[in-house]
Design a protein around this motif. Structure first.
Motif, PDB file in Angstrom:
ATOM      1  N   MET A   1      -0.441  15.862   4.645  1.00  0.00           N
ATOM      2  CA  MET A   1      -0.818  15.376   5.329  1.00  0.00           C
ATOM      3  C   MET A   1      -0.219  14.859   6.995  1.00  0.00           C
ATOM      4  O   MET A   1      -1.361  14.172   7.505  1.00  0.00           O
ATOM      5  CB  MET A   1      -0.158  13.614   4.547  1.00  0.00           C
ATOM      6  CG  MET A   1      -0.954  13.204   3.345  1.00  0.00           C
ATOM      7  SD  MET A   1      -2.734  13.231   3.443  1.00  0.00           S
ATOM      8  CE  MET A   1      -2.947  11.407   4.966  1.00  0.00           C
TER       9      MET A   1
ATOM     10  N   GLY B   1      -3.462  14.806   9.101  1.00  0.00           N
ATOM     11  CA  GLY B   1      -3.378  13.402  10.365  1.00  0.00           C
ATOM     12  C   GLY B   1      -3.583  14.325  12.152  1.00  0.00           C
ATOM     13  O   GLY B   1      -4.162  13.712  12.711  1.00  0.00           O
TER      14      GLY B   1
ATOM     15  N   THR C   1      -6.586  15.818  12.601  1.00  0.00           N
ATOM     16  CA  THR C   1      -7.824  14.848  12.772  1.00  0.00           C
ATOM     17  C   THR C   1      -7.668  13.850  14.187  1.00  0.00           C
ATOM     18  O   THR C   1      -8.784  14.336  14.740  1.00  0.00           O
ATOM     19  CB  THR C   1      -7.313  13.897  11.537  1.00  0.00           C
ATOM     20  OG1 THR C   1      -7.876  14.560  10.870  1.00  0.00           O
ATOM     21  CG2 THR C   1      -8.581  13.228  12.032  1.00  0.00           C
TER      22      THR C   1
ATOM     23  N   THR D   1      -8.815  10.472   5.399  1.00  0.00           N
ATOM     24  CA  THR D   1      -7.956   9.887   5.673  1.00  0.00           C
ATOM     25  C   THR D   1      -8.299   8.251   5.407  1.00  0.00           C
ATOM     26  O   THR D   1      -7.041   8.419   4.517  1.00  0.00           O
ATOM     27  CB  THR D   1      -8.092  10.160   6.558  1.00  0.00           C
ATOM     28  OG1 THR D   1      -7.585  11.049   8.224  1.00  0.00           O
ATOM     29  CG2 THR D   1      -7.149   8.191   7.698  1.00  0.00           C
TER      30      THR D   1
ATOM     31  N   GLN E   1      -5.355   6.319   2.487  1.00  0.00           N
ATOM     32  CA  GLN E   1      -4.028   5.287   2.701  1.00  0.00           C
ATOM     33  C   GLN E   1      -3.894   4.797   1.141  1.00  0.00           C
ATOM     34  O   GLN E   1      -4.885   4.270  -0.153  1.00  0.00           O
ATOM     35  CB  GLN E   1      -5.102   4.586   3.901  1.00  0.00           C
ATOM     36  CG  GLN E   1      -4.537   2.877   4.037  1.00  0.00           C
ATOM     37  CD  GLN E   1      -5.031   1.861   4.874  1.00  0.00           C
ATOM     38  OE1 GLN E   1      -6.171   1.718   4.609  1.00  0.00           O
ATOM     39  NE2 GLN E   1      -4.822   1.445   5.779  1.00  0.00           N
TER      40      GLN E   1
ATOM     41  N   TRP F   1       0.355   5.515   4.495  1.00  0.00           N
ATOM     42  CA  TRP F   1       0.459   6.710   4.223  1.00  0.00           C
ATOM     43  C   TRP F   1       1.413   7.826   3.831  1.00  0.00           C
ATOM     44  O   TRP F   1       2.642   7.151   4.743  1.00  0.00           O
ATOM     45  CB  TRP F   1      -0.705   7.445   4.846  1.00  0.00           C
ATOM     46  CG  TRP F   1      -2.353   7.206   5.660  1.00  0.00           C
ATOM     47  CD1 TRP F   1      -3.064   8.185   4.750  1.00  0.00           C
ATOM     48  CD2 TRP F   1      -2.671   6.596   6.699  1.00  0.00           C
ATOM     49  NE1 TRP F   1      -4.489   6.811   5.572  1.00  0.00           N
ATOM     50  CE2 TRP F   1      -4.111   6.253   5.789  1.00  0.00           C
ATOM     51  CE3 TRP F   1      -1.697   5.324   6.976  1.00  0.00           C
ATOM     52  CZ2 TRP F   1      -4.835   4.929   7.049  1.00  0.00           C
ATOM     53  CZ3 TRP F   1      -2.972   4.612   7.487  1.00  0.00           C
ATOM     54  CH2 TRP F   1      -4.816   4.415   7.707  1.00  0.00           C
TER      55      TRP F   1
ATOM     56  N   GLN G   1      -1.437   8.644  11.291  1.00  0.00           N
ATOM     57  CA  GLN G   1      -3.354   8.113  10.813  1.00  0.00           C
ATOM     58  C   GLN G   1      -3.013   7.437  11.433  1.00  0.00           C
ATOM     59  O   GLN G   1      -4.150   7.604  12.057  1.00  0.00           O
ATOM     60  CB  GLN G   1      -2.694   7.817   9.659  1.00  0.00           C
ATOM     61  CG  GLN G   1      -2.225   9.118   8.944  1.00  0.00           C
ATOM     62  CD  GLN G   1      -2.708  10.254   8.247  1.00  0.00           C
ATOM     63  OE1 GLN G   1      -4.145  11.031   8.494  1.00  0.00           O
ATOM     64  NE2 GLN G   1      -2.326  11.666   8.482  1.00  0.00           N
TER      65      GLN G   1
END
Length: 172
Positions: free
Chosen positions: A27, A31, A34, A60, A64, A71, A87
């Protein structure tokens, strides 16, 4: 974009596996990627970037925690403030690029930040909601995230956070 998975996950193929260090990194990688994609789209509005960015945003949002608003390492896990910050930065860049983020997502994000707040005035922050002691690192991250989300702190909470940070300056 070539590394993006059909789910929208941008963590890349090397982040697949059961090893804890790999699982815990996914993640974060998503993140950060992204965030980079959102910034690229905000600068260029290149149509070739828009669809991969929309898929990344959907991933994303689906990741959540629907109850706590944060996250963590796997989609839906109860959040931590470290993961939350990446995030939050990514979603803020997504908004700057012209893509709308639902109000309910931001409400859950605010709820998560409030659940990490501690201290006499609520100006300090801890790594996980309602768990453990505050730290200067998490207090600084919470302040940055509050700015990203246009959340207000009371003057007492601001002072409490400022004092904690000024009393714990970074070393060399």
């Amino acid at each position: 974009i070539r590394a993006q998975m059909p789910s929208g996950d941008l963590s890349g193929p090397k982040q697949i596996g059961n090893d804890a260090s790999v699982t815990n990194a996914r993640m974060y990688c998503h993140g950060i990627a992204t965030l980079a994609l959102a910034e690229a789209y905000a600068l260029t509005h290149d149509p070739a970037v828009r669809e991969p960015l929309l898929r990344a945003v959907q991933y994303t949002l689906a990741a959540q925690d629907p109850r706590g608003g944060g996250w963590r390492y796997r989609p839906g896990d109860a959040g931590d403030l470290s993961q939350f910050g990446w995030q939050a930065m990514a979603l803020r860049s997504v908004e700057r690029s012209g893509i709308r983020i639902e109000v309910t997502v931001k409400q859950r994000m605010r709820q998560f930040l409030d659940s990490c707040a501690t201290g006499a005035a609520g100006g300090l922050a801890r790594y996980r909601p309602f768990e453990g002691a505050p730290s200067p690192t998490m207090t600084a991250e919470a302040l940055a995230c509050r700015l990203l989300l246009n959340m207000r702190h009371t003057p007492l909470a601001q002072r409490e956070a400022r004092d904690a940070l000024m009393n714990n300056l970074p070393g060399s």
